[in-house]
Design a protein around this motif. Structure first.
Motif, PDB file in Angstrom:
ATOM      1  N   LYS A  21       0.848  -1.200   0.000  1.00 57.91           N
ATOM      2  CA  LYS A  21       0.000   0.000   0.000  1.00 57.91           C
ATOM      3  C   LYS A  21       0.876   1.240   0.000  1.00 57.91           C
ATOM      4  O   LYS A  21       2.071   1.186   0.306  1.00 57.91           O
ATOM      5  N   MET A  55      -0.505   9.862  -9.143  1.00 57.50           N
ATOM      6  CA  MET A  55      -1.830  10.316  -8.730  1.00 57.50           C
ATOM      7  C   MET A  55      -1.681  11.627  -7.978  1.00 57.50           C
ATOM      8  O   MET A  55      -0.611  11.963  -7.462  1.00 57.50           O
ATOM      9  N   SER A  57      -9.142  11.617  -6.624  1.00 58.51           N
ATOM     10  CA  SER A  57      -9.238  10.188  -6.897  1.00 58.51           C
ATOM     11  C   SER A  57      -8.586   9.871  -8.232  1.00 58.51           C
ATOM     12  O   SER A  57      -8.332  10.754  -9.047  1.00 58.51           O
ATOM     13  N   GLU A  70       3.463   4.694 -11.861  1.00 59.49           N
ATOM     14  CA  GLU A  70       2.130   5.277 -11.806  1.00 59.49           C
ATOM     15  C   GLU A  70       2.176   6.578 -11.008  1.00 59.49           C
ATOM     16  O   GLU A  70       3.070   6.790 -10.179  1.00 59.49           O
ATOM     17  N   ALA A 112      -3.408   4.185  -2.061  1.00 63.41           N
ATOM     18  CA  ALA A 112      -3.496   3.123  -3.060  1.00 63.41           C
ATOM     19  C   ALA A 112      -3.177   1.795  -2.395  1.00 63.41           C
ATOM     20  O   ALA A 112      -2.234   1.705  -1.603  1.00 63.41           O
ATOM     21  N   LYS A 113      -3.967   0.784  -2.693  1.00 65.51           N
ATOM     22  CA  LYS A 113      -3.708  -0.549  -2.160  1.00 65.51           C
ATOM     23  C   LYS A 113      -4.027  -1.656  -3.158  1.00 65.51           C
ATOM     24  O   LYS A 113      -3.646  -2.795  -2.955  1.00 65.51           O
ATOM     25  N   ASP A 114      -4.749  -1.334  -4.219  1.00 63.65           N
ATOM     26  CA  ASP A 114      -5.102  -2.331  -5.219  1.00 63.65           C
ATOM     27  C   ASP A 114      -4.094  -2.313  -6.360  1.00 63.65           C
ATOM     28  O   ASP A 114      -3.530  -1.269  -6.715  1.00 63.65           O
ATOM     29  N   ARG A 148      -5.762   7.266 -10.516  1.00 60.17           N
ATOM     30  CA  ARG A 148      -4.339   7.194 -10.752  1.00 60.17           C
ATOM     31  C   ARG A 148      -4.120   6.827 -12.201  1.00 60.17           C
ATOM     32  O   ARG A 148      -4.986   6.201 -12.827  1.00 60.17           O
TER      33      ARG A 148
END
Length: 1198
Positions: free
Chosen positions: A1037, A1084, A1089, A1082, A1052-1054, A1091
């Protein structure tokens, strides 16, 4: 260099090998010949044979699955041309590895060219020794595949007169080429025995050549040009003679080269050890590590179908001693699995020279370094320790495929259970393998060694000798090759021992592959006592023996058979351990009794044997019962020898009694509070275990049970009812209370927020268009107009700063030129005055307001820079300027860490000045992981996991200074708040985030919950945030919080793998990360919201930084700093250091500090101790253990 394909926690020791200077002999070549499994080329001249490889080799930047062996002393990567095109014409037009290329001939039947592929552990270890000796400061290499080609007694094809009376008629050459490969890189080892190099040129006067040629390359689609090449020899015979006289590997006549890395490669890298050590016959003992190799007898050659070396039959005593000189150890513990691309690495605390000692071990200092050692009452290698006298168990699985007799149908094994039990105090070992079908069960009876390795590991020790576990512990790999007589059937036993599990059992995975002779159904097997000679060297143990057994058939007849058994054990040991060095390098395992049985009703295969480890000469066995095993002590007792035949029995740790009878101590009953509150004590034989009650879990210390569901901050846990973080902010107010507020650009009560459409009340110029965005808006001038959207004109209107500059520079035919010595203002990307102005001629800098007027009291002298506030005023978020417009100030650099040093690359605008890259700090014996830069004092800060410590040093000169040395385990990420004058860091072993003042005082733990492997950390000083990444393999994460540790939330965690690198660009408010698991970059906006993917297909990133336009990341696989244009979303440059080792942290060192201020910028925010910025103010915090310091904590800005 790197390592791939093995999963061994390894503490790397870089060793220099002291060898004889007399040059290698034919007997020191790698084994070759028919009995070594070699094939041979057809006799003749210019013969070629194609080989399809089991694993590809890497040559330059390509990988090849086929190679071509040629009589003329080379290996080709494509089908070679006619010899008339390449003889005497180096480089060749095709891919060529030239060991010694010339016009050679084997048609007389004397010369031979042997070749084979080899992946045996002994061969690969020999290759690894050469490579690692040649590159002593690089990561240890462990090849997984090799090709060996040996030209033996080859002659010149023609013997025309040279005119100098030195014709080489009848002369012959012998030399050898080994290509050793990992998954994505390959090395070449060239061996030239001095006594077998008898000519240097071949017919027609061609001087022989050694080197590498990539061959021709295509360009402009239709044309070809010569690709890169590397010449080892010149066009002189003297350079050929030097092959046997000199070296680049530290051993005369042996040459090592890195020839390729995939997919990126710079150039062939030669070995780095050109100096020759003193003659080994004259050296003195300096206490350095002794590495012993067996010297095998060499039979007189009758024909070339034999094998030149016979390692399977070494004499038990005859050994040759070679001295190792321990070098500076690296201290990174690497954990490599099947694919480095998706793997992680962990650090060790470095408290014991790089080893993580057992809880029953302690650190021991030796003259050359530190090693783990088991405490009294325990034995092992210090990393794994078990109590003296207690029986040991081994559990595991058996898999594989075995053919029995002439049956064409194999028997497959899939996770059959293996269990073993050893009575340590008398050496008895019992092994059972379950679910064995009878079609193979009877035939497996002779193979007691499948589980017999545990007998060696825990054999009864004779005085002065050590069993396997005492030397190497419980983590090692073993391969055993079995050849049955008289049929020649072959079976390979591969085993991986994985250490001790939570039940104190040794874990092992076993695989059987091959063919065994059939033992008739119902027959029993009797195995005679036998011995095995074990020879010990650095990280390698070998043994061989001949086993004889008798098959008792049901008709009462018997059959006598035997098999040859050879095994190799590889492991990683501590090179400094003098106690292990004192153990004889050759020992003998005696198996006095063997019992085997197959139970067809239970489908169970059983082995039992008694094991002793002792003198290789088989001298007089000690008669003391402790050494014979005939003592009568309890199985849970230690036999202590006395004088003569006297002895005593002593119950092992965790047991009580008189030694003849021992009973388990119930620690849970005798000491009820031994496990602490909220826990349950479970007694087990010889020990006990603590478990937390339901609703509790172990805290960060691994011992204290803490509540799982205690009241926590709703903002941190996400149990509040505020709108989503992209629209609202949750502010914790204590207890269970919190406040919800909409973010700027939104309206509502905080629980429900709607975007404000700023374009309804148009603030843009009449010749501009307004674009509404979530939480903001942008203005863009209409076509034909210029400006920022808030003001548009048909002409590009000059700002006051630009007009100021024009008034100073003159207009000359060659362009505007400033008057020498006059102050010239600097303008930013919008043409406004930069907040800090400098006059280079007088060496002074000062702050200016928006109109360019100097702010009183800000002027500084040479070498110093003031802290200047930005000219930004609160208001709408305007479009971000193109970063191409304004290059970074002169004097900015990229800093990165590599192998005991910090290096820098100057920046020119946004381009690397690679030819000016230098080492900024030499930090020998340190492993620098994270680095950060303080732009105010021009100081670099770093984390060091070898001490461990956090340190700093001035880039203007000065000695490194430790700021924190205590209460650290594995400090990794580090970040600076240049406004509040604080340093933040992560500790991946203590699982916490901490902060202190820049001098190391006022230290405070900010976050110590819900962290597993925190690494990268960043600060956003102007806005009062910190960001960090946790690469926890189960739940990676990326998170953020206020600088005081409050208002923590997950960004972010997914779809994360191993988020290693992290960077933040304050100009665009973008947070970017590089992920070594997903192979992506990536980005963000942390306040919004969504990314977006910036780049895909990267290899193994570690550190990440930005200069506003470009991203720079260090890559473990490429051993390089890689540059990515953030706007073009593509790689634009790469920098490869001269030393190709792993790169770690990276940061941007700006010549001037970024504009901005926070509530801690002035007068420490009015705080007595720590001032930690927040988005709306600051928090005054006390350091941990601040009793008596008069510290006052408060919130906000009052």
């Amino acid at each position: 260099m790197g390592r791939q394909g093995q999963r061994w926690p390894v503490w790397i020791l870089l060793l220099g090998l002291s060898v004889s200077v007399s040059g290698i002999t034919r007997q020191e070549l790698f084994p070759f010949g028919r009995n070594a499994g070699d094939q041979s080329l057809h006799e003749g001249n210019d013969q070629t044979h194609e080989i399809t490889l089991d694993k590809p080799i890497t040559f330059y930047d390509g990988q090849f699955n086929k190679i071509y062996i040629n009589t003329n002393g080379f290996v080709a990567l494509e089908k070679p041309t006619e010899e008339t095109e390449y003889l005497g014409n180096m480089p060749a037009s095709f891919g060529m590895i030239a060991a010694l290329q010339g016009d050679l001939d084997t048609s007389d039947g004397v010369g031979k060219v042997f070749f084979r592929q080899d992946s045996s552990p002994a061969f690969l270890q020999q290759a690894a020794d050469h490579i690692n000796r040649a590159f002593p400061e690089d990561d240890v290499v462990n090849p997984v595949h090799a090709v060996v080609v040996t030209w033996v007694d080859v002659a010149s094809h023609q013997s025309e007169s040279r005119g100098d009376g030195l014709e080489h008629t009848g002369r012959r050459n012998t030399f050898q080429l080994v290509i050793a490969s990992l998954e994505t890189m390959s090395y070449v080892i060239l061996l030239y025995p001095r006594d077998t190099m008898q000519f240097q040129s071949t017919g027609s006067g061609y001087t022989m050549q050694a080197g590498f040629s990539k061959g021709q390359e295509t360009y402009l689609l239709l044309y070809k040009k010569q690709g890169p090449y590397y010449r080892i020899t010149e066009d002189t015979e003297e350079s050929v003679k030097n092959l046997a006289e000199h070296t680049n590997s530290g051993k005369r006549g042996v040459w090592v080269y890195e020839i390729g890395t995939f997919p990126h490669f710079t150039d062939v890298a030669p070995g780095e050890v050109t100096d020759l050590p003193l003659d080994s016959n004259q050296h003195t003992n300096t206490g350095s590590q002794t590495h012993q190799y067996p010297v095998y007898p060499v039979d007189q050659q009758e024909n070339l179908d034999g094998v030149y070396h016979h390692p399977e039959h070494p004499p038990p005593i005859q050994v040759h001693t070679v001295q190792f000189r321990p070098e500076r150890p690296a201290v990174v513990e690497i954990e490599n699995e099947d694919n480095i691309e998706v793997d992680v690495f962990t650090y060790n605390s470095g408290e014991c020279g790089g080893q993580k000692c057992s809880k029953f071990g302690e650190c021991r200092n030796y003259p050359s370094g530190r090693c783990c050692q088991c405490k009294p009452g325990y034995y092992g290698n210090g990393i794994q320790c078990v109590p003296d006298g207690i029986p040991q168990r081994m559990n595991g699985k058996v898999s594989g495929r075995v053919f029995v007799g002439d049956s064409p149908v194999p028997v497959d094994f899939a996770s059959n259970d293996l269990h073993s039990y050893v009575v340590v105090n008398d050496g008895r070992a019992y092994v059972a393998i379950s679910a064995i079908p009878q079609i193979v069960g009877f035939s497996l009876q002779p193979l007691s060694s499948v589980g017999g390795i545990i007998g060696w590991a825990f054999a009864l020790q004779q005085p002065g000798f050590k069993n396997g576990f005492s030397i190497i512990g419980g983590e090692f790999k073993r391969q055993a090759d079995v050849i049955f007589q008289p049929g020649g059937e072959r079976l390979t036993i591969s085993q991986e021992f994985k250490g001790i599990d939570e039940h104190d059992h040794l874990m092992v995975d076993t695989r059987l592959e091959g063919k065994i002779p059939e033992v008739p159904q119902g027959a029993t097997v009797q195995i005679d006592p036998y011995t095995e000679i074990y020879q010990y060297s650095t990280n390698l143990i070998t043994s061989s023996s001949t086993r004889e057994y008798v098959i008792n058939l049901q008709d009462r007849t018997t059959q006598s058979r035997s098999y040859k058994f050879r095994e190799t054990i590889t492991f990683q040991g501590c090179q400094h351990d003098e106690a292990i060095r004192a153990v004889p390098s050759t020992q003998m395992l005696s198996i006095d009794q063997v019992f085997v049985m197959y139970d067809r009703s239970e489908q169970l295969l059983r082995y039992a044997m008694s094991n002793k480890i002792g003198d290789v000469n088989g001298g007089q066995t000690e008669e003391n019962p402790c050494f014979t095993g005939r003592h009568g002590c309890d199985t849970n007792a230690v036999c202590r020898p006395g004088q003569g035949n006297q002895f005593t029995c002593e119950c092992a740790t965790g047991f009580t009694g008189d030694g003849r009878a021992c009973y388990d101590i119930d620690e849970c009953r005798e000491t009820p509070q031994i496990c602490g509150p909220n826990s349950i004590c479970n007694n087990q034989p010889g020990t006990f275990r603590c478990e937390c009650q339901d609703g509790f879990q172990f805290g960060s210390d691994g011992q204290t049970c803490v509540e799982v569901h205690r009241p926590v901050d709703p903002c941190r846990t996400g149990t509040h009812d505020c709108d989503v973080p992209e629209r609202a902010r949750c502010s914790y107010t204590g207890g269970s209370s919190y406040i919800c507020t909409c973010l700027p650009g939104f309206m509502g009560d905080g629980r429900s927020c709607q975007d404000i459409d700023e374009c309804q009340v148009n603030q843009c110029h009449e010749n501009a268009i307004c674009y509404n965005t979530p939480g903001s808006f942008t203005c863009r001038c209409n076509p034909g107009f210029y400006g920022d959207g808030f003001y548009c004109s048909t002409e590009r209107e000059k700002t006051r700063c630009q007009l100021h500059r024009e008034s100073i520079v003159g207009t000359e035919p060659r362009g505007p030129r400033p008057v020498p010595g006059q102050y010239l203002p600097t303008c930013d990307a919008q043409g406004e005055y930069d907040p800090m102005q400098c006059h280079a001629s007088i060496g002074q800098c000062w702050c200016v307001d928006r109109d360019g007027e100097e702010i009183s009291g800000t002027r500084t002298g040479p070498g110093r820079f003031p802290e200047c506030p930005r000219h930004d005023v609160p208001g709408p978020i305007r479009p971000t300027p193109d970063p191409n417009v304004s290059p970074l100030p002169p004097g900015s650099h990229i800093l990165f860490a590599q192998s005991g040093k910090i290096e820098y690359i100057p920046l020119e605008g946004h381009s690397l000045k690679k030819n000016e890259a230098k080492t900024a700090l030499h930090l020998p014996e340190k492993v620098v992981i994270g680095i950060a830069y303080d732009c105010v004092e021009k100081m670099v800060y770093w984390t060091d996991i070898s001490t461990p410590a956090i340190s700093k040093a001035s880039l203007q000169g000065g000695e490194p200074v430790h700021i924190i040395k205590s209460d650290l385990s594995s400090p990794e990420g580090i970040a600076i708040d240049h406004l509040g004058r604080n340093v933040f860091w992560t500790d991946s072993m203590m699982d916490r985030i901490e902060v202190s003042s820049l001098d190391g005082s006022q230290r405070r733990v900010l976050i110590n919950t819900d962290l597993v492997n925190p690494r990268a950390i960043l600060t956003d000083p102007t806005n009062g945030y910190i960001y960090w990444a946790d690469w926890n393999r189960d739940a990676p994460k990326i998170e953020m919080a206020y600088m005081d540790g409050t208002n923590r939330r997950v960004l972010a965690k997914d779809d994360l793998g191993l988020p290693n690198g992290l960077t933040y660009d304050p100009q665009t408010s973008l947070l970017c990360w590089a992920d070594a698991g997903t192979h992506k970059v990536e980005c963000m906006n942390p306040q919004h919201s969504g990314r977006r993917q910036l780049m895909d297909g990267i290899q193994y990133p570690f550190g990440l930084t930005t200069d506003g336009k470009n991203l720079y990341y260090t890559d473990w696989t490429r051993r390089a700093v890689v540059v990515v244009d953030r706007y073009a979303r593509r790689e634009v440059d790469e920098f490869q250091p001269q030393k190709r080792t792993r790169l770690y942290g990276i940061t941007t060192a700006h010549a001037h500090c970024p504009s901005g201020q926070n509530y801690c910028s002035n007068n420490n925010g009015g705080c007595t101790h720590l001032c930690l910025a927040t988005p709306s103010g600051r928090s005054c915090r006390c350091p941990d253990n601040a009793v008596g310091l008069g510290c006052v904590e408060r919130e906000g800005w009052n």
